[in-house]
Design an enzyme around this catalytic site. Structure first.
Site, short mmCIF file in Angstrom:
data_model
loop_
_atom_site.label_atom_id
_atom_site.label_comp_id
_atom_site.label_asym_id
_atom_site.label_seq_id
_atom_site.Cartn_x
_atom_site.Cartn_y
_atom_site.Cartn_z
N GLY A 18 41.16 -14.88 81.85
CA GLY A 18 40.44 -15.17 80.60
C GLY A 18 38.94 -15.06 80.78
O GLY A 18 38.25 -14.40 79.99
N CYS A 46 46.72 -16.10 87.92
CA CYS A 46 47.66 -15.00 87.63
C CYS A 46 47.68 -13.97 88.74
O CYS A 46 48.73 -13.61 89.25
CB CYS A 46 47.29 -14.34 86.29
N LYS A 54 54.09 -13.51 92.31
CA LYS A 54 55.44 -13.97 91.94
C LYS A 54 56.32 -12.79 91.53
O LYS A 54 57.44 -12.65 91.98
CB LYS A 54 55.32 -15.00 90.81
N GLU A 185 62.14 -19.92 88.49
CA GLU A 185 61.83 -18.59 89.02
C GLU A 185 61.90 -18.58 90.55
O GLU A 185 62.51 -17.69 91.16
CB GLU A 185 60.44 -18.15 88.56
N ARG A 202 65.29 -33.52 86.77
CA ARG A 202 65.55 -34.87 86.26
C ARG A 202 66.25 -34.89 84.90
O ARG A 202 66.89 -35.87 84.54
CB ARG A 202 64.24 -35.65 86.16
P1 NDP Z 1 56.57 -26.81 83.39
O1 NDP Z 1 55.78 -27.78 82.62
O2 NDP Z 1 57.18 -25.63 82.73
O3 NDP Z 1 57.74 -27.57 84.17
C1 NDP Z 1 57.51 -28.71 84.93
C2 NDP Z 1 58.85 -29.24 85.36
O4 NDP Z 1 58.68 -30.32 86.25
C3 NDP Z 1 59.66 -29.75 84.18
O5 NDP Z 1 61.00 -29.42 84.41
C4 NDP Z 1 59.44 -31.27 84.27
O6 NDP Z 1 60.52 -32.01 83.76
C5 NDP Z 1 59.36 -31.46 85.75
N1 NDP Z 1 58.58 -32.64 86.14
C6 NDP Z 1 57.36 -33.01 85.69
N2 NDP Z 1 56.97 -34.15 86.30
C7 NDP Z 1 57.97 -34.50 87.13
C8 NDP Z 1 58.17 -35.59 88.01
N3 NDP Z 1 57.25 -36.53 88.16
N4 NDP Z 1 59.31 -35.63 88.71
C9 NDP Z 1 60.26 -34.67 88.56
N5 NDP Z 1 60.12 -33.64 87.74
C10 NDP Z 1 58.99 -33.54 87.04
O7 NDP Z 1 55.59 -26.39 84.58
P2 NDP Z 1 55.61 -25.23 85.61
O8 NDP Z 1 54.85 -25.79 86.76
O9 NDP Z 1 56.97 -24.68 85.87
O10 NDP Z 1 54.79 -24.11 84.89
C11 NDP Z 1 53.50 -24.41 84.35
C12 NDP Z 1 53.17 -23.46 83.25
O11 NDP Z 1 52.85 -22.21 83.82
C13 NDP Z 1 54.30 -23.17 82.28
O12 NDP Z 1 54.37 -24.10 81.26
C14 NDP Z 1 53.95 -21.81 81.79
O13 NDP Z 1 53.11 -21.93 80.69
C15 NDP Z 1 53.23 -21.18 82.95
N6 NDP Z 1 54.09 -20.23 83.66
C16 NDP Z 1 54.57 -19.14 83.01
C17 NDP Z 1 55.38 -18.24 83.64
C18 NDP Z 1 55.91 -17.07 82.91
O14 NDP Z 1 55.40 -16.75 81.84
N7 NDP Z 1 56.95 -16.41 83.40
C19 NDP Z 1 55.75 -18.40 85.05
C20 NDP Z 1 55.22 -19.59 85.64
C21 NDP Z 1 54.42 -20.46 84.96
P3 NDP Z 1 60.69 -32.32 82.17
O15 NDP Z 1 61.27 -31.08 81.57
O16 NDP Z 1 61.64 -33.47 82.16
O17 NDP Z 1 59.34 -32.65 81.67
#
Ligand code: NDP
Length: 484
Positions: A18, A46, A54, A185, A202
């Site tokens: 960005g 990215c 990735k 992923e 969870r």
């Molecule tokens: P996400 O927010 O997508 O997922 C985080 C995960 O961790 C959720 O399943 C969440 O559970 C869990 N979680 C959060 N806190 C805890 C905890 N304390 N204990 C256990 N589990 C926990 O984040 P990511 O890190 O996977 O990705 C971040 C962002 O990056 C995405 O939202 C996306 O926008 C971007 N991204 C995009 C990609 C693509 O376009 N292909 C690839 C990678 C990243 P719960 O669901 O219960 O909240």
């Protein structure tokens, strides 16, 4: 015309997708005097530690089943081992090349760069790590986000996504915590590369927020492909296995095999096998624990609140539709604003910012109907509303078909794909499209045009099928599977 009362017309903090795009366009297209500060590598999350490495790992992992499939087609191909070191060397060279491209693009647009951290001193002044200050008519914060570990004892034993690309060797076993994009992923990538993958999530089903039927198929496929997925499960306790004399004997081969290279080592992550007690009471030792538990906006210790910029609950910079903060000369784009955290969105926010501020044409950022893909195996591509969200909004028809695609069915594999459309009963507009299939990321890019254009189901149907393909089903589903 530059305003000579400032050192620069624009100072950008952050050299990711960005920030670099905004700097280049402001300087190159609008003739602004622009500087950019970056304290890490150019290209940001990215290019350096996200989408690009990735996706290259997704490709590497995807070759795992090729020999078996090719044999079914008559080829005499044999499986061989995966050479992580060879791949990693090529990967690093590619990232170096891309970083060079980013630097060249900035220099070519006349953007002055500072390879150091920058903070805000006042509404028009940036302070660099070497103590110098620079004034600017506008300041753009594009510092992105960073992975977070849960707040629990010994959480520093777990690596995060930044570390995965620096592993000296692949671990024999890994526990991935989380059920979002990154967790799913990397579970698929590492499984394909031969790592024994366990995943704790969870919640009741991975990929929360996506269409239930689509994420259900992804989850089932992950399990069928050999990922040991535990739903409704989290880490209750963890410790270095070596510090638990009474604990279970490590079953892993290489104690520190998965340790990140020294440059990535900021804590005890990767310093040896980790004993984990899960919330359902099981005790297991893993070579490596990987937290994919979300990302936080990188807005701390930047002087933002001190100068009046408002931060939200997770530390995100609060901006209006034009990416302007509560301080009129300070704007913010990308993950640090925690709107839609995707690279192409940050780039569009950067473009809209330059048009608004330097082009004299105020342009709000359009965050509606953004297509995205999760690069699991199989991939999931999605645009618009899930069946569940659409049904809450209005009466809908659901058109869905799940089948074994020709290519892998011929090889007697059980893999299934899903093609699904959510249609408004009242307007016939296709409100959502969900694809789980090989190359779903490529398919949803094109379906996304039709959904963004708000085409109706009848307009989809008026499009002649391309045969034989998987995605022809998107224009041949005649009767609704169900209504809701
Ligand atoms: P996400 O927010 O997508 O997922 C985080 C995960 O961790 C959720 O399943 C969440 O559970 C869990 N979680 C959060 N806190 C805890 C905890 N304390 N204990 C256990 N589990 C926990 O984040 P990511 O890190 O996977 O990705 C971040 C962002 O990056 C995405 O939202 C996306 O926008 C971007 N991204 C995009 C990609 C693509 O376009 N292909 C690839 C990678 C990243 P719960 O669901 O219960 O909240």
């Amino acid at each position: 015309m530059s305003d000579t009362s400032f050192d620069y017309d624009l100072f950008v903090i952050g050299g990711g997708s960005g920030g670099v795009r905004a700097a280049r366009v402001a300087a190159g297209e609008y003739g602004a005097k622009v500087a950019l500060a970056e304290d890490d590598r150019y290209g940001g999350t990215c290019v350096i530690r996200g989408c690009v490495p990735k996706k290259l790992m997704v490709f590497a992992s995807g070759y795992a089943g090729v020999a078996e499939e090719a044999r079914a087609y008559g080829w005499d191909l044999k499986e061989g081992p995966f050479d992580w070191a060879a791949f990693q060397g090529k990967l690093n060279a590619e990232l170096d090349r891309l970083e060079g491209v980013y630097r060249t693009l900035l220099a070519g647009s006349g953007v002055e760069t500072f390879d150091q951290r920058a903070t805000l001193q006042d509404a028009h002044t940036v302070k660099l790590a070497d103590g110098t200050t620079k004034s600017a008519k506008h300041i753009l914060v594009a510092t992105g986000g960073r992975p977070v570990r849960p707040d629990m004892p010994n959480a520093d034993l777990g690596i995060v996504s930044d570390d995965i690309f620096h592993l000296k060797t692949l671990p024999k076993s890994i526990l991935i915590v989380g059920g979002g994009y990154i967790a799913c992923e990397f579970a698929c990538i590492l499984n394909g590369l031969g790592v024994e993958v366990s995943q704790y999530y969870r919640g009741a089903q991975v990929l929360r927020g996506f269409d239930d039927e689509a994420r259900g198929l992804v989850s089932n496929s992950m399990i069928e492909n050999g990922i040991d997925l535990h739903l409704g499960t989290n880490i209750a306790e963890m410790a270095l296995a070596s510090e638990r004399p009474d604990g279970p004997t490590p079953t892993t081969s290489d104690a520190a095999g998965g340790a990140p290279a020294p440059e990535a080592e900021a804590n005890r992550a990767g310093s040896g096998p980790v004993w984990v007690k899960s919330t359902n009471g099981t005790e297991t030792v893993f070579d490596l624990v990987f937290y994919a538990t979300g990302r936080d906006p990188a807005s701390t210790d930047m002087g933002l609140e001190e100068i009046g910029v408002e931060l939200g609950r997770r530390g995100e910079i609060v901006v209006d539709d034009y990416s302007q903060t509560a301080v009129p000369s300070v704007y913010a784009i990308g993950d640090v604003t925690n709107r839609v955290n995707l690279t192409p969105v940050a780039i569009r926010e950067g473009m809209a910012f330059t048009k608004t501020v330097f082009g004299g044409e105020p342009e709000p950022v359009d965050h509606d109907l953004i297509a995205s893909a999760v690069f699991t195996q199989p991939e999931m591509g999605t645009v618009g509303l899930s069946e569940e969200d659409a049904a809450k909004q209005e009466e809908i028809e659901v058109y869905a078909t799940s089948f074994k695609p020709m290519q892998t069915a011929f090889a007697e594999q059980s893999a299934r794909v899903l093609m699904k459309l959510i249609v408004s009963k009242a307007t016939r507009v296709v409100l959502g499209c969900h694809i789980v299939a090989p190359a779903a990321g490529e398919l949803i890019q094109l379906a996304g045009i039709a959904v963004k254009a708000k085409l109706t189901k009848e307009q989809f149907d008026a499009t002649c099928a391309v045969h034989p393909t998987m995605s022809e089903e998107l224009v041949t589903m005649r009767t609704p599977t169900r209504t809701a």
